[in-house]
Design a protein around this motif. Structure first.
Motif, short mmCIF file in Angstrom:
data_model
loop_
_atom_site.label_atom_id
_atom_site.label_comp_id
_atom_site.label_asym_id
_atom_site.label_seq_id
_atom_site.Cartn_x
_atom_site.Cartn_y
_atom_site.Cartn_z
N ASN A 1 43.26 42.86 43.82
CA ASN A 1 42.56 42.76 44.89
C ASN A 1 43.67 42.44 46.09
O ASN A 1 43.33 42.24 47.37
CB ASN A 1 41.49 42.00 44.92
N TRP A 2 45.11 42.57 45.91
CA TRP A 2 45.75 42.27 46.86
C TRP A 2 46.04 43.36 47.72
O TRP A 2 46.39 44.63 47.52
CB TRP A 2 47.49 42.08 46.20
N LYS A 3 45.61 43.25 49.11
CA LYS A 3 45.68 43.96 50.20
C LYS A 3 47.05 44.24 50.75
O LYS A 3 46.94 45.27 51.54
CB LYS A 3 44.56 43.43 51.38
N GLY A 4 48.01 43.49 50.69
CA GLY A 4 49.33 43.53 51.30
C GLY A 4 50.09 44.86 50.74
O GLY A 4 51.12 45.25 51.33
N GLY A 5 49.67 45.35 49.46
CA GLY A 5 50.25 46.37 48.92
C GLY A 5 51.36 45.79 48.04
O GLY A 5 52.18 44.79 48.27
N GLY A 6 51.70 46.37 47.21
CA GLY A 6 53.10 46.23 46.29
C GLY A 6 52.92 46.71 44.64
O GLY A 6 51.92 47.18 44.55
N THR A 7 53.81 46.54 44.15
CA THR A 7 53.87 46.95 42.64
C THR A 7 54.51 45.82 41.81
O THR A 7 55.38 45.45 41.92
CB THR A 7 54.78 48.33 42.23
N ASN A 8 53.75 45.56 40.65
CA ASN A 8 54.26 44.63 39.55
C ASN A 8 55.68 45.12 39.15
O ASN A 8 55.83 46.21 38.67
CB ASN A 8 53.05 44.45 38.65
N SER A 9 56.61 44.29 39.14
CA SER A 9 57.78 44.88 38.60
C SER A 9 58.51 43.63 37.76
O SER A 9 58.32 42.39 38.13
CB SER A 9 58.79 45.29 39.72
#
Length: 334
Positions: A87-95
């Motif tokens: 539910n993270w609204k800031g955007g991003g990709t696990n890496s």
């Protein structure tokens, strides 16, 4: 008045008697025939001639060996990781990203002869969620140089350099369904480079040098036909030949110095000018720069960059890569 005269006469008579007594005390006396014994002197007296005999002293032998070799090894490990909730609204990709570096250098110096061998091994990978794994770094570099000193700053040298990569390299694209696909374009010894060079080296200071290779030969290897991708030529090597030979004029400039406290700048520029088919677009240029700052005994941060112009790679434009990393570093010997 008579009393005063009497007093003066008495004083003069006393002084005259005193002076006469002193003169009598200093009158020399003849001691001939008198038995006078002097005390024995405490100092030793010499009895006869002195004899000197040589003493054999054994030479002192120091059991020590001179080591003409100097070695240094640097090992670096970098790890980067990012994690986001659903539910993270800031955007991003696990890496997750991992990188490693090994730099080994051995130097031999005796009289006017010197030999330097340097190995640089780099590899790194990153994995983003819903994407294929990708390389962030991949290089094998081994340089060997022997030189003979001609003057204070000039040397005659001969060198052999090998370059390639560890893992397969891919070109990525999206298919009609939006899925990521990959196509093999390189792997170990596809390409691989072996360069032999002889010439003169200018080294006015320890941290700077320039090689002028008047006689340079380079072999380019492509030992895996899978990288041709339906092409008749890759890396200037025709399909079915696997190797290409070139004669050229080469210039290699190196700089390695601590420019600030705990901050090192290392740079290497190489220019390869082929004698055959001489054109400006056929001249190869490569610039490697590494700026490393030491945080403490085991941690450092590094900024590295590469600029490459090589028409044989299939593009006539400048290629560039840059990496900023924070990680662990170990140096032997300390």
């Amino acid at each position: 008045m008579k009393t005063c005269l009497s007093t003066v006469l008495l004083i003069l008579s006393f002084c005259s008697a005193h002076l006469f007594a002193q003169e009598v005390d200093t009158v020399p006396i003849n001691t001939k025939g008198m038995e006078i014994k002097l005390k024995r002197s405490p100092l030793p007296s010499r009895q006869g001639p002195l004899n000197f005999e040589p003493v054999n002293i054994k030479p002192l032998v120091v059991n020590a060996k001179v080591n003409y070799w100097k070695t240094k090894t640097n090992i670096g490990i970098n790890v980067n990781q990012a994690q986001f909730s659903n539910n993270w609204k800031g955007g991003g990709t696990n890496s997750v990203a991992v990188g490693g570096l090994i730099n080994y250098k051995a130097e031999y110096s005796k009289d006017s002869y010197s030999y330097v061998s340097e190995v640089i091994l780099q590899y790194g990978k990153i994995k983003n969620k819903d994407q294929l794994q990708k390389k962030t770094n991949d290089r094998i570099y081994w340089d060997n140089k022997a030189s003979f000193q001609l003057s204070k700053s000039w040397f005659f040298f001969g060198s052999v350099t090998f370059e390639s990569q560890f893992d397969s390299g891919y070109r990525y694209y999206r298919d009609g369904n939006g899925d990521e696909q990959q196509v093999l374009i390189s792997r170990f010894m596809a390409p691989g480079y072996l360069t032999e060079s002889v010439g003169f080296e200018y080294k006015p200071v320890k941290y700077f040098s320039t090689r002028i290779g008047t006689g340079t030969a380079r072999q380019t290897f492509v030992l895996d036909t899978a990288v041709y991708e339906n092409k008749n030529e890759v890396y200037a090597v025709e399909k079915g030949k696997n190797i290409k030979n070139e004669l050229a004029f080469q210039v290699v400039t190196a700089f390695d110095k601590d420019i600030f406290t705990n901050t090192n700048l290392k740079a290497r520029y190489a220019m390869f000018i082929p004698y055959k088919d001489f054109q400006a677009k056929k001249i190869d240029h490569r610039l490697d720069i590494a700026l490393t700052a030491k945080i403490n005994r085991f941690m450092n941060t590094s900024l590295t960059g590469v600029m490459l112009f090589d028409d044989d790679t299939g593009t006539n434009k400048i290629q560039a890569s840059q990496t900023l990393a924070l990680g662990f570093a170990f140096t032997f010997p300390r």
